[in-house]
Scaffold this active site. Structure first.
Site, PDB file in Angstrom:
ATOM      1  N   ARG A 321       0.802  -1.233   0.000  1.00  0.00           N
ATOM      2  CA  ARG A 321       0.000   0.000   0.000  1.00  0.00           C
ATOM      3  C   ARG A 321       0.837   1.286   0.000  1.00  0.00           C
ATOM      4  O   ARG A 321       0.539   2.200  -0.769  1.00  0.00           O
ATOM      5  CB  ARG A 321      -0.983   0.015   1.168  1.00  0.00           C
ATOM      6  N   CYS A 352      14.992  -4.187  -3.800  1.00  0.00           N
ATOM      7  CA  CYS A 352      15.817  -3.286  -4.607  1.00  0.00           C
ATOM      8  C   CYS A 352      14.983  -2.330  -5.449  1.00  0.00           C
ATOM      9  O   CYS A 352      14.953  -2.430  -6.688  1.00  0.00           O
ATOM     10  CB  CYS A 352      16.746  -4.109  -5.487  1.00  0.00           C
TER      11      CYS A 352
HETATM   12  N1  LLP Z   1     -16.807  -4.677  -4.124  1.00  0.00           N
HETATM   13  C1  LLP Z   1     -16.089  -4.464  -5.239  1.00  0.00           C
HETATM   14  C2  LLP Z   1     -16.720  -4.709  -6.538  1.00  0.00           C
HETATM   15  C3  LLP Z   1     -14.771  -3.993  -5.151  1.00  0.00           C
HETATM   16  O1  LLP Z   1     -14.083  -3.772  -6.264  1.00  0.00           O
HETATM   17  C4  LLP Z   1     -14.182  -3.768  -3.875  1.00  0.00           C
HETATM   18  C5  LLP Z   1     -12.798  -3.300  -3.761  1.00  0.00           C
HETATM   19  C6  LLP Z   1     -14.958  -4.037  -2.731  1.00  0.00           C
HETATM   20  C7  LLP Z   1     -16.269  -4.484  -2.893  1.00  0.00           C
HETATM   21  C8  LLP Z   1     -14.432  -3.851  -1.350  1.00  0.00           C
HETATM   22  O2  LLP Z   1     -14.071  -2.530  -1.086  1.00  0.00           O
HETATM   23  P1  LLP Z   1     -13.611  -2.090   0.393  1.00  0.00           P
HETATM   24  O3  LLP Z   1     -14.803  -2.255   1.326  1.00  0.00           O
HETATM   25  O4  LLP Z   1     -12.508  -2.977   0.811  1.00  0.00           O
HETATM   26  O5  LLP Z   1     -13.199  -0.689   0.250  1.00  0.00           O
HETATM   27  N2  LLP Z   1      -5.949  -2.251  -2.700  1.00  0.00           N
HETATM   28  C9  LLP Z   1      -6.612  -1.014  -2.378  1.00  0.00           C
HETATM   29  C10 LLP Z   1      -8.116  -1.157  -2.343  1.00  0.00           C
HETATM   30  C11 LLP Z   1      -8.696  -1.710  -3.624  1.00  0.00           C
HETATM   31  C12 LLP Z   1     -10.179  -1.924  -3.565  1.00  0.00           C
HETATM   32  C13 LLP Z   1     -10.664  -2.664  -4.757  1.00  0.00           C
HETATM   33  N3  LLP Z   1     -12.047  -2.984  -4.741  1.00  0.00           N
HETATM   34  C14 LLP Z   1      -6.036  -0.496  -1.068  1.00  0.00           C
HETATM   35  O6  LLP Z   1      -5.170  -1.135  -0.489  1.00  0.00           O
HETATM   36  O7  LLP Z   1      -6.405   0.597  -0.603  1.00  0.00           O
END
Ligand code: LLP
Length: 437
Positions: A321, A352
């Site tokens: 992140r 690296c």
């Molecule tokens: N539903 C769908 C269709 C999604 O694409 C996502 C997340 C969620 C639910 C869940 O979202 P949340 O409640 O976790 O915000 N890697 C990034 C976050 C990417 C989120 C992608 N989609 C980070 O570390 O901030």
């Protein structure tokens, strides 16, 4: 005894950082570092906030398992009766292995492959959240061939700004996700006439780490406008899925509680005459983010010309992140040394790449061998981990009320190349079998 921001289960007891009765320094000694540690009760608490507020209204709470797909985490939620939001065949198999029931699984994602769709049809998932008309056609053809009916929802892009980082904002016009609002009615008409499909609902997901309620209400309004148009066209919709996205406290953010968000969403549904519809939600981060920490050990302290570097044994491959989103994650010493002189450090990993940092410009009193905890690392930590630089992925431990369980072993180098072949034993490309998942 003081609780740290975001989680009442994480406390400073004297000099020690303690997660639900377990000293983090002791866990680091016992299991090694880098190490993810999760509080099961913190996860359960977070889920109960959603479930409590949804009680009395027809609903399905689907944990977006991309946030953390470790089996013991999935099992924790499956036991509470949660469903799952999946985005791949791999996630489907994982969810099933953890005890999920297929009729509580929704399948999201912009690029579902034919083998993935067939697998999901075979298991009878509850709903496919379809993101384009070509996907509708493919799904219908595969369902007919399998002699099944696929229940579908269309993911509509409401073009709402969730006010979050551009990489994790997904509900805007220029994102690859969803079907444009103005094309949605035509897509529903097409879905309704395709044999093999049964129209069930509508969904959206506007972004992640959202700290306000208004974008959700705006998106819901846009969705309900469409529901009304679609039903005027003679197509019935049973559920409304407002996606995930609720934020957590990393620093000083003050996101609304899930119960407050749900209260406002249900009020809006009822006010607009849609109170009878089943409400689906797909939270990820808010169920696991503040339940987990990443423990790492200081290897070297290096005084550069312009900066002080604290080189630790965790890296961007363990926690992407900061490198990917310049995300700010709180860093705490597992054991405080009162009176020690604090300096300003960049906490960096051994990989690296200059982008391999975990925290920048932090005031910390450090010595080699000390353990640090990166807080709020339960979401999008392990699930985004890689083997870059041939680094094995970290081990994971679940804690509850002073007890700890190793729920994933540390990957060793032999794990990493187990599926590889030297050329003299490799299979010729032209005799290869069909692609897997
Ligand atoms: N539903 C769908 C269709 C999604 O694409 C996502 C997340 C969620 C639910 C869940 O979202 P949340 O409640 O976790 O915000 N890697 C990034 C976050 C990417 C989120 C992608 N989609 C980070 O570390 O901030």
């Amino acid at each position: 005894m003081t609780s740290l921001p975001g989680s009442p289960w994480l406390q400073r007891q004297g000099a020690q950082l303690v997660l639900d009765g377990c000293s983090l320094d002791e866990l680091a000694t016992r299991f090694g570092t880098p190490l993810f540690v999760y509080s099961q009760r913190a996860m359960e608490d977070a889920a109960q906030r959603y479930l409590g507020a949804l009680k009395g209204h027809p609903h399905l709470l689907c944990y977006a398992m991309k946030a953390n797909s470790t089996l013991a985490v999935l099992q924790t939620f499956a036991r509470l009766g949660l469903g799952f939001d999946i985005v791949s065949g791999g996630e489907l198999l994982r969810a099933l292995a953890a005890g999920a029931s297929p009729d509580q699984i929704v399948f999201s994602g912009v690029g579902k492959t034919a083998p993935e769709i067939s697998l999901a049809l075979e298991h009878g998932v509850r709903c496919f959240n379809v993101e384009s008309t070509p996907e509708l056609e493919r799904l219908a053809a595969l369902a007919r061939a399998a002699g099944r009916t696929a229940r579908i929802s269309l993911r509509v892009n409401p073009d709402v700004d969730a006010g979050t980082h551009p990489y994790i904002s997904t509900g805007l016009k220029n994102n690859k996700f969803g079907i444009a609002h103005r094309e949605a009615v035509a897509a529903y008409r097409r879905a309704a006439e395709l044999e093999g499909l049964q129209v069930d609902g509508i969904d959206c997901h506007i972004g992640s780490q959202i700290t306000q309620i208004e974008p959700y209400l705006d998106a819901l309004d846009r969705l309900l406008d469409l529901v009304e148009s679609v039903e005027r066209a003679g197509i019935t919709l049973h559920h409304v899925d407002i996606g995930g996205g609720l934020g957590i406290t990393y620093d000083d953010e003050t996101p609304p509680d899930a119960s407050e968000l749900i209260g406002r969403v249900l009020d809006r549904l009822r006010a607009r005459g849609h109170g009878h519809r089943t409400l689906l939600m797909e939270p990820g981060r808010s169920l696991v983010g503040n339940a987990g920490v990443l423990l790492t050990e200081v290897q070297y302290l290096k005084h550069g010309e312009a900066k002080n570097f604290c080189i630790v044994d965790a890296a961007m491959n363990d926690l992407l992140r900061p490198a990917m989103y310049q995300a700010w994650m709180r860093v705490e010493a597992c054991t405080e040394s009162p009176g020690a002189e604090a300096l300003t450090w960049d906490v960096v990993g051994p990989v690296c790449e200059s982008g391999d940092w975990l925290a920048r410009d932090r005031q910390l009193a450090l010595q080699p061998g000390a353990r640090l905890a990166i807080l709020s690392a339960g979401a999008y930590g392990m699930s985004m981990a890689s083997n870059y630089n041939s680094r094995g992925r970290a081990a994971e431990v679940m804690v509850r009320d002073g007890h700890s369980w190793l729920v994933r072993e540390r990957e060793n180098p032999a794990h990493l190349f187990a599926g590889e072949r030297l050329l003299d034993t490799a299979t010729l490309a032209d005799s290869r079998g069909p692609a897997g998942y």
